[in-house]
Design a protein around this motif. Sequence first.
Motif, short mmCIF file in Angstrom:
data_model
loop_
_atom_site.label_atom_id
_atom_site.label_comp_id
_atom_site.label_asym_id
_atom_site.label_seq_id
_atom_site.Cartn_x
_atom_site.Cartn_y
_atom_site.Cartn_z
N ARG A 289 0.81 -1.22 0.00
CA ARG A 289 0.00 0.00 0.00
C ARG A 289 0.84 1.27 0.00
O ARG A 289 0.44 2.28 -0.57
CB ARG A 289 -0.93 0.01 1.22
N LYS A 292 5.95 2.32 -3.99
CA LYS A 292 5.75 2.98 -5.28
C LYS A 292 5.72 2.00 -6.45
O LYS A 292 4.95 2.19 -7.40
CB LYS A 292 6.87 3.99 -5.52
N TYR A 293 6.56 0.96 -6.39
CA TYR A 293 6.69 0.06 -7.53
C TYR A 293 6.81 -1.38 -7.07
O TYR A 293 7.19 -1.66 -5.92
CB TYR A 293 7.95 0.41 -8.36
N ARG A 443 1.99 6.99 -13.68
CA ARG A 443 0.60 6.67 -13.38
C ARG A 443 0.49 5.21 -12.91
O ARG A 443 1.34 4.40 -13.22
CB ARG A 443 -0.29 6.86 -14.61
N LYS A 444 -0.54 4.94 -12.17
CA LYS A 444 -0.73 3.58 -11.66
C LYS A 444 -0.74 2.57 -12.81
O LYS A 444 -1.35 2.80 -13.85
CB LYS A 444 -2.04 3.48 -10.88
N ASP A 445 -0.01 1.47 -12.61
CA ASP A 445 0.12 0.36 -13.57
C ASP A 445 1.05 0.69 -14.73
O ASP A 445 1.21 -0.15 -15.63
CB ASP A 445 -1.23 -0.09 -14.11
N ASP A 446 1.67 1.87 -14.75
CA ASP A 446 2.71 2.14 -15.75
C ASP A 446 3.87 1.18 -15.56
O ASP A 446 4.21 0.80 -14.43
CB ASP A 446 3.21 3.58 -15.65
N ARG A 465 6.57 -2.13 -12.18
CA ARG A 465 5.21 -1.65 -12.41
C ARG A 465 4.83 -0.71 -11.28
O ARG A 465 5.01 -1.02 -10.10
CB ARG A 465 4.21 -2.80 -12.46
N ALA A 466 4.31 0.45 -11.66
CA ALA A 466 3.91 1.44 -10.66
C ALA A 466 2.67 0.96 -9.92
O ALA A 466 1.67 0.56 -10.55
CB ALA A 466 3.63 2.78 -11.33
N LEU A 467 2.72 0.98 -8.61
CA LEU A 467 1.59 0.54 -7.79
C LEU A 467 0.61 1.67 -7.51
O LEU A 467 -0.49 1.42 -7.01
CB LEU A 467 2.11 -0.04 -6.47
N LYS A 468 1.01 2.88 -7.81
CA LYS A 468 0.13 4.03 -7.61
C LYS A 468 0.61 5.18 -8.47
O LYS A 468 1.74 5.18 -8.97
CB LYS A 468 0.10 4.45 -6.14
N THR A 469 -0.25 6.16 -8.63
CA THR A 469 0.13 7.37 -9.35
C THR A 469 0.99 8.23 -8.44
O THR A 469 0.59 8.56 -7.32
CB THR A 469 -1.12 8.16 -9.78
#
Length: 497
Positions: A289, A292-293, A443-446, A465-469
């Motif tokens: 939570r 970041k990644y 961005r999230k999922d980038d 993979r980004a977990l959040k923006t």
Amino acid sequence: MAVKIEALKMLRPTHMKLLYHHVISHALYLCLGPLLVLHLPRLSISMQSDLRELAEQPWVNVRTIVAGATLLIAMAAVYVTSRPRPVYLVDVYCYKPSEAYMGARSMIIKQFESSGAFTGDTVAFQRKMLERCGIGDSSYFPASLLCRPINMSHKTAREEAEMVVFGAVDELFRTTGLKAKDVRILVVNCSTYNPTPSYTAMIVNRYKLRGDVISYNLGGMGCSAGLVSIDLAKNLLQVHPNSYALVVSTENITVNAYFGNNRSMLLSNSLFRVGAAALLLSNIRSDRRRSKYQLLHTVRGNKAADDCSYSCVLQEEDADGKIGIALSKELMAVAGDALKENITTLGPLVLPMSEQLLFLAAVIMKKVFKFKINSYVPDFKLAFEHFCIHAGGRAVLDELEKNLHLTEWHMEPSRMTLYRFGNTSSSSLWYELSYCEAKRRIRKDDRVWQIAFGSGFKCNSAVWRALKTVSHVQKNPWIDEIDKFPVQVPKEAPLTP
């Protein structure tokens, strides 16, 4: 008819390829949809009759149902416990020295001249390299190279190491709220400076880490060592549950400078600058939570078995006994081969099926049917939103932009990092990612692709993979000046007096 022809003309090859990509990527849904619509009425009738017949079977009883459910639960438990533990990047901090360590290119060339170690031709050669290297006048040098006389000693090298490493780790601890005793794994990489006690011992002593901390000190691996450290930490986190790993990547410029007249060894003087990055990795699921990644893949390649690859980046003494790092003329060719091997391994893991089919078709046409066609380079822009390519120099970035068909936007983090901070070796990838965050691009999922080259010769990749923006960044080396970037970097920037 004329309208249709005009519409077809407007469809550029890139649009057609994008259409092909979407069709192949969603082929399953495009095929299953009509089939379900056609057969749904028949399926509903047959399923009802099958269920009635199944209920009348003598072997269907409570005991059978319980046994089947137990088996399914056991299989699910085995799957959950045997799958790899997730590795999260909680946060990263890149060290930014004070303005006292900022050195304009004109200042450093004057320092070189004042040393008396270089001939007039060598000074002129270094001036030309500084004008063409793609680095601005705001990068950082260690105090040892800014003072007069220049003081390249073990003492000043250790002072530089402590300044950048402790500066990065201090801020990481402060930002994440991590306590020193919670660090279970410690990995540090620095290529050319390996003091005794080691970097890891310096950190353990400074922060009073636990006595059973698992520590590794990596040396001699060049600019790609940062991703080697990530891969090592990832593997350690697979066998140590509920653990934090502290990874520190840096290089020492004091001992990296070369004060001789061998041109093959002079590149380090114009490219390398002070920098360090500290990262906190975790395999604790509740940390997802706040992280970041998430690390998806690491791919490592090592071509040291080949003599040409092994010797293309080599630390040795010149004719006068002065130590430097010599770069051979085959370096770019070796790097190209290493990159090809790396993306050949990485491609099947990340590329959409549409690109894999095109690549396979090109291989068949070239190898089986002997067609004289160029090798197909997959479009990695369909697999990643962001590219962090090691800022090894302008020529390296130009070549990768061309070969991977990337846009100026994709190359911007690498080029601006080279311009603002120079080549900080293994930590440059994290300055590039910090640039993306400061620009609020993440961005999230980038998905982010990091790729670096190093002596040996090595080419290593990491995929996140980004977990959040990432919309709010407090501590970041770019944050107080990000509005000034990007800037136009000329092919040749004359030194100002």
